[in-house]
Design an enzyme around this catalytic site. Sequence first.
Site, PDB file in Angstrom:
ATOM      1  N   ARG A 123       0.989 -14.347   1.782  1.00  0.00           N
ATOM      2  CA  ARG A 123       0.579 -14.200   3.184  1.00  0.00           C
ATOM      3  C   ARG A 123      -0.780 -14.881   3.427  1.00  0.00           C
ATOM      4  O   ARG A 123      -1.729 -14.651   2.697  1.00  0.00           O
ATOM      5  CB  ARG A 123       0.492 -12.706   3.561  1.00  0.00           C
ATOM      6  CG  ARG A 123       1.869 -12.078   3.721  1.00  0.00           C
ATOM      7  CD  ARG A 123       1.765 -10.608   4.038  1.00  0.00           C
ATOM      8  NE  ARG A 123       1.321  -9.814   2.902  1.00  0.00           N
ATOM      9  CZ  ARG A 123       1.117  -8.500   2.966  1.00  0.00           C
ATOM     10  NH1 ARG A 123       1.293  -7.855   4.091  1.00  0.00           N
ATOM     11  NH2 ARG A 123       0.732  -7.852   1.880  1.00  0.00           N
ATOM     12  N   ARG A 133      14.717  -3.248   1.371  1.00  0.00           N
ATOM     13  CA  ARG A 133      13.584  -2.758   0.569  1.00  0.00           C
ATOM     14  C   ARG A 133      13.918  -1.372  -0.017  1.00  0.00           C
ATOM     15  O   ARG A 133      13.663  -1.101  -1.177  1.00  0.00           O
ATOM     16  CB  ARG A 133      12.345  -2.675   1.478  1.00  0.00           C
ATOM     17  CG  ARG A 133      11.121  -2.016   0.860  1.00  0.00           C
ATOM     18  CD  ARG A 133      10.266  -3.020   0.174  1.00  0.00           C
ATOM     19  NE  ARG A 133       8.990  -2.500  -0.281  1.00  0.00           N
ATOM     20  CZ  ARG A 133       8.434  -2.864  -1.425  1.00  0.00           C
ATOM     21  NH1 ARG A 133       9.043  -3.727  -2.220  1.00  0.00           N
ATOM     22  NH2 ARG A 133       7.268  -2.394  -1.772  1.00  0.00           N
ATOM     23  N   THR A 173      -5.612  -1.048   8.009  1.00  0.00           N
ATOM     24  CA  THR A 173      -6.925  -1.556   8.389  1.00  0.00           C
ATOM     25  C   THR A 173      -6.917  -1.904   9.880  1.00  0.00           C
ATOM     26  O   THR A 173      -6.064  -2.678  10.329  1.00  0.00           O
ATOM     27  CB  THR A 173      -7.265  -2.817   7.569  1.00  0.00           C
ATOM     28  OG1 THR A 173      -7.094  -2.506   6.192  1.00  0.00           O
ATOM     29  CG2 THR A 173      -8.679  -3.282   7.835  1.00  0.00           C
ATOM     30  N   ASP A 207      10.848   3.642   5.742  1.00  0.00           N
ATOM     31  CA  ASP A 207      10.658   2.219   6.032  1.00  0.00           C
ATOM     32  C   ASP A 207      11.880   1.745   6.806  1.00  0.00           C
ATOM     33  O   ASP A 207      12.990   2.244   6.583  1.00  0.00           O
ATOM     34  CB  ASP A 207      10.517   1.416   4.716  1.00  0.00           C
ATOM     35  CG  ASP A 207       9.841   0.066   4.928  1.00  0.00           C
ATOM     36  OD1 ASP A 207       8.735  -0.140   4.389  1.00  0.00           O
ATOM     37  OD2 ASP A 207      10.425  -0.781   5.637  1.00  0.00           O
ATOM     38  N   THR A 246      -1.179  -4.844   9.419  1.00  0.00           N
ATOM     39  CA  THR A 246      -1.965  -5.124  10.627  1.00  0.00           C
ATOM     40  C   THR A 246      -2.428  -6.587  10.604  1.00  0.00           C
ATOM     41  O   THR A 246      -3.572  -6.874  10.236  1.00  0.00           O
ATOM     42  CB  THR A 246      -3.184  -4.174  10.719  1.00  0.00           C
ATOM     43  OG1 THR A 246      -3.791  -4.070   9.424  1.00  0.00           O
ATOM     44  CG2 THR A 246      -2.791  -2.807  11.202  1.00  0.00           C
ATOM     45  N   VAL A 255       0.823  -1.204   0.000  1.00  0.00           N
ATOM     46  CA  VAL A 255       0.000   0.000   0.000  1.00  0.00           C
ATOM     47  C   VAL A 255       0.862   1.261   0.000  1.00  0.00           C
ATOM     48  O   VAL A 255       0.654   2.182  -0.797  1.00  0.00           O
ATOM     49  CB  VAL A 255      -0.942  -0.004   1.234  1.00  0.00           C
ATOM     50  CG1 VAL A 255      -1.649   1.321   1.376  1.00  0.00           C
ATOM     51  CG2 VAL A 255      -1.945  -1.138   1.114  1.00  0.00           C
ATOM     52  N   CYS A 290      -6.008  -9.484   4.012  1.00  0.00           N
ATOM     53  CA  CYS A 290      -7.189  -8.626   4.221  1.00  0.00           C
ATOM     54  C   CYS A 290      -8.428  -9.440   4.586  1.00  0.00           C
ATOM     55  O   CYS A 290      -8.845  -9.449   5.732  1.00  0.00           O
ATOM     56  CB  CYS A 290      -7.457  -7.783   2.981  1.00  0.00           C
ATOM     57  SG  CYS A 290      -6.233  -6.491   2.733  1.00  0.00           S
TER      58      CYS A 290
HETATM   59  N1  LIG Z   1      -1.807  -5.178   0.515  1.00  0.00           N
HETATM   60  C1  LIG Z   1      -3.045  -4.899   0.180  1.00  0.00           C
HETATM   61  O1  LIG Z   1      -3.521  -5.305  -0.856  1.00  0.00           O
HETATM   62  C2  LIG Z   1      -3.932  -4.052   1.068  1.00  0.00           C
HETATM   63  C3  LIG Z   1      -5.115  -3.539   0.527  1.00  0.00           C
HETATM   64  C4  LIG Z   1      -5.909  -2.725   1.312  1.00  0.00           C
HETATM   65  C5  LIG Z   1      -5.510  -2.453   2.627  1.00  0.00           C
HETATM   66  N2  LIG Z   1      -4.368  -2.987   3.128  1.00  0.00           N
HETATM   67  C6  LIG Z   1      -3.995  -2.657   4.497  1.00  0.00           C
HETATM   68  O2  LIG Z   1      -2.939  -1.706   4.427  1.00  0.00           O
HETATM   69  C7  LIG Z   1      -2.021  -1.929   5.490  1.00  0.00           C
HETATM   70  C8  LIG Z   1      -0.625  -2.139   4.925  1.00  0.00           C
HETATM   71  O3  LIG Z   1      -0.615  -3.353   4.219  1.00  0.00           O
HETATM   72  P1  LIG Z   1       0.577  -3.788   3.249  1.00  0.00           P
HETATM   73  O4  LIG Z   1       0.108  -5.015   2.559  1.00  0.00           O
HETATM   74  O5  LIG Z   1       1.042  -2.630   2.443  1.00  0.00           O
HETATM   75  O6  LIG Z   1       1.704  -4.156   4.339  1.00  0.00           O
HETATM   76  P2  LIG Z   1       3.197  -4.617   4.047  1.00  0.00           P
HETATM   77  O7  LIG Z   1       3.530  -5.610   5.089  1.00  0.00           O
HETATM   78  O8  LIG Z   1       3.361  -4.952   2.614  1.00  0.00           O
HETATM   79  O9  LIG Z   1       4.044  -3.285   4.300  1.00  0.00           O
HETATM   80  C9  LIG Z   1       4.364  -2.781   5.551  1.00  0.00           C
HETATM   81  C10 LIG Z   1       5.695  -2.047   5.427  1.00  0.00           C
HETATM   82  O10 LIG Z   1       5.963  -1.443   6.676  1.00  0.00           O
HETATM   83  C11 LIG Z   1       7.356  -1.535   6.940  1.00  0.00           C
HETATM   84  N3  LIG Z   1       7.603  -1.367   8.368  1.00  0.00           N
HETATM   85  C12 LIG Z   1       7.575  -2.299   9.359  1.00  0.00           C
HETATM   86  N4  LIG Z   1       7.859  -1.712  10.538  1.00  0.00           N
HETATM   87  C13 LIG Z   1       8.043  -0.408  10.293  1.00  0.00           C
HETATM   88  C14 LIG Z   1       8.364   0.717  11.115  1.00  0.00           C
HETATM   89  N5  LIG Z   1       8.519   0.578  12.437  1.00  0.00           N
HETATM   90  N6  LIG Z   1       8.509   1.919  10.529  1.00  0.00           N
HETATM   91  C15 LIG Z   1       8.362   2.061   9.184  1.00  0.00           C
HETATM   92  N7  LIG Z   1       8.054   1.044   8.362  1.00  0.00           N
HETATM   93  C16 LIG Z   1       7.911  -0.176   8.905  1.00  0.00           C
HETATM   94  C17 LIG Z   1       7.712  -2.911   6.413  1.00  0.00           C
HETATM   95  O11 LIG Z   1       9.110  -3.013   6.194  1.00  0.00           O
HETATM   96  C18 LIG Z   1       6.886  -2.975   5.138  1.00  0.00           C
HETATM   97  O12 LIG Z   1       7.608  -2.504   4.022  1.00  0.00           O
HETATM   98  C19 LIG Z   1      -2.555  -3.102   6.279  1.00  0.00           C
HETATM   99  O13 LIG Z   1      -3.326  -2.641   7.335  1.00  0.00           O
HETATM  100  C20 LIG Z   1      -3.423  -3.824   5.285  1.00  0.00           C
HETATM  101  O14 LIG Z   1      -4.456  -4.559   5.910  1.00  0.00           O
HETATM  102  C21 LIG Z   1      -3.574  -3.771   2.366  1.00  0.00           C
END
Ligand SMILES: NC(=O)c1ccc[n+]([C@@H]2O[C@H](COP(=O)([O-])OP(=O)(O)OC[C@H]3O[C@@H](n4cnc5c(N)ncnc54)[C@H](O)[C@@H]3O)[C@@H](O)[C@H]2O)c1
Length: 424
Positions: free
Chosen positions: A327, A36, A116, A31, A81, A12, A256
């Site tokens: 995942r 990454r 989320t 990040d 999350t 995201v 999700c």
């Molecule tokens: N992936 C999807 O398709 C999707 C769609 C809609 C909503 N969401 C929601 O969006 C949110 C993010 O999901 P995602 O899939 O992008 O997660 P992700 O796990 O792909 O990304 C999270 C990122 O946060 C970084 N991170 C971890 N700890 C950190 C810190 N202390 N400081 C800064 N960065 C840090 C990680 O290295 C990672 O790159 C979640 O709540 C998810 O439910 C995801």
Amino acid sequence: MYQFAVIGLGYVGLRTALALSGHKQFVIGYDVNKERLSELACNYDCNLDRSEAQLEGHTIQLTDDSNRLKDANFYIVDIGTPVNEFYVPDMSVLKIVCKTLGSVLKAKDVIVFESTVYPGATEEIFIPLLEQVSQLKCGVDFFVGYSPERIVPGDEAHDIVNTPKIIAGQDAATLKIIEKAYALFVDSKLVSVSCIKAAEAAKVLENIQRDVNIALMNEYTTVMDRLNVSMSEVLMAAGTKWNFLPFRPGLVGGHCISVDPYYLIYKARGLHVDTDLINSARKVNENFTQFISNKLVSTLMTQYPKVSNLNVTILGLSYKKNVSDTRNSLSFHLVSQLTEKGFNVTCCDPLALIKEHSIDFQRLDWESLPKQQAFVIAVDHDDFKEIGIDGICEKLLPYGMILDIPGLFYQSRLPRNDITYWSV
Ligand SMILES: NC(=O)c1ccc[n+]([C@@H]2O[C@H](COP(=O)([O-])OP(=O)(O)OC[C@H]3O[C@@H](n4cnc5c(N)ncnc54)[C@H](O)[C@@H]3O)[C@@H](O)[C@H]2O)c1
């Protein structure tokens, strides 16, 4: 002037930062994962969600130095999350991020959470933490909002920039600031709601709605199977009614749909409200692989005296079609269940990225795969469609079986008549 910082550059966050960069906004991409960051600096997204061409020329200021966040005044939080082993929301990383942000916050800064969460989390958990660390007052010194993300990896038609975006602020004035900021990089409609809780709840509902409806289809499939009736045909027929919703049975994994219901369940439990339907849907969807494994055994038993040591290949390890994300993929449940039943299980998936996994399994590419007694098509990747039913049958031993969960070849003609084909 808005100076944006995106916190967390996963699926995201990267898309959000790219949308900002594409709209010529100042954007810091923060990040903690150094690898990454270096990959993104070379225009490589290891999630394979964004291509090199989509990354080329981006102006995201990539950093793992939280001090750099002081250059921003509008923070967008995109942190994962998940749930823990007891299916309880795990917001530990979001809490760490609140502490990081609390240490850099200045007067008039705005923070929008996009992760989320259950309704209430932003106001009950994140705001108090931000206040505690920053020693600033929310609503006076800094301001908070919430805007759930709706991207669907693998679906190029719906992106951040063209999907209606829900926004909420802690008050009307904050909402106006957020609206102005998001209008700078979201080209589609902004949907304002009156409070943060409603925006949090809307996102969770979107995913629970899918979970419950797919559970209904999965449960119905088990009944149709016992009746020896094709679920695909039933769906085709029922779908001709104008108000029939086009949900299909299938494996519900990912971060999700298979996770967010637990956030609501957790919150409701704390409020002493029953969520029987949501709980049941989760149970039905989690147990669907057991039905599939049993189906494979009972069908093969009609051809072979015992199933132990038969070779079965699972086609598809990612949690859904045409994505690399594994995942919470239920394919791993299938691997465990079939291994427990004595099968020699091999997996084949040209896309799936597996960083680490607790279960052992053999993974082969299609070319190196020897002939099998059975294939379980778990995910309808285009690559499997290209191999086609003829290609799959070429790799089947005599009297083999194809169990096609997504119904990829439901209407295809089998090239051999010794093969058993089953689909939902
Ligand atoms: N992936 C999807 O398709 C999707 C769609 C809609 C909503 N969401 C929601 O969006 C949110 C993010 O999901 P995602 O899939 O992008 O997660 P992700 O796990 O792909 O990304 C999270 C990122 O946060 C970084 N991170 C971890 N700890 C950190 C810190 N202390 N400081 C800064 N960065 C840090 C990680 O290295 C990672 O790159 C979640 O709540 C998810 O439910 C995801």
